[in-house]
Design a protein around this motif. Sequence first.
Motif: not given
Length: 225
Positions: A40-47, A125-131, A138-144
């Motif tokens: 659930l906390m992975e937030d990869c589901h819609d319901l 929590t849509d935007a996860l950050t590390f380093g 939600q958009q499955s978009l990786l940015t650096c």
Amino acid sequence: MRILLIEDDKALCCSLSLLLEQQGFSVTVCNDGEEGLFYLMEDCHDLVLLDRMLPSLDGMEVLRRARQAHCTVPILFLTALGSLDERITGLDCGADDYIVKPFAFEELMARIRCICRRPQRLHETDALTFGDLTFDVQQSLLTCGGKSCTLSKREGALLALFFNNPQQTLPRATILGRVWGPESEIEEGNLDNYIHFIRRRLKSVGSTVQLKTARGIGYRLEATP
């Protein structure tokens, strides 16, 4: 639409997931409260379809912890606990709907359609950050920096798992269970392929973050200076 079904009745899980998949849904099934909370906390589901009586962690506690962590995915209780007080308690704790077993599948579908018609809520929590990385779930978009790339659904689920467990060595069995599902029968070579894909993604955006191999154990996500 991606549905997470957290239910310890395996026969019900089997029949319900089959019916939902026939309706075009993608269904992830787990039979344990702690495992369900992790998914659930992975937030990869819609319901989320959530039972109240679960091993290791009951459904009410799963709901409370998810809402305390600002997880806003819609949660629909599926439970045999159907007294007025129990329904009120579940809804007041943050459930979006409450359906009592036994129920007709047609009614469940009607309630799912009702939830789908509601305006989507903003996810904190849509935007996860590390380093030096940001991952929009939600958009499955990786940015650096100024570079970005779109990940596949499986790549996104895998990367989100590492983002939520940074600098921790995750065993191969854990990764396979969390991303592909505990009942999934896949070859371990598939995991190696996806690790290779993720590493290519990290390189393509110029990140200093690395996905390291813990030989004989699994993998961990590390940020290098």
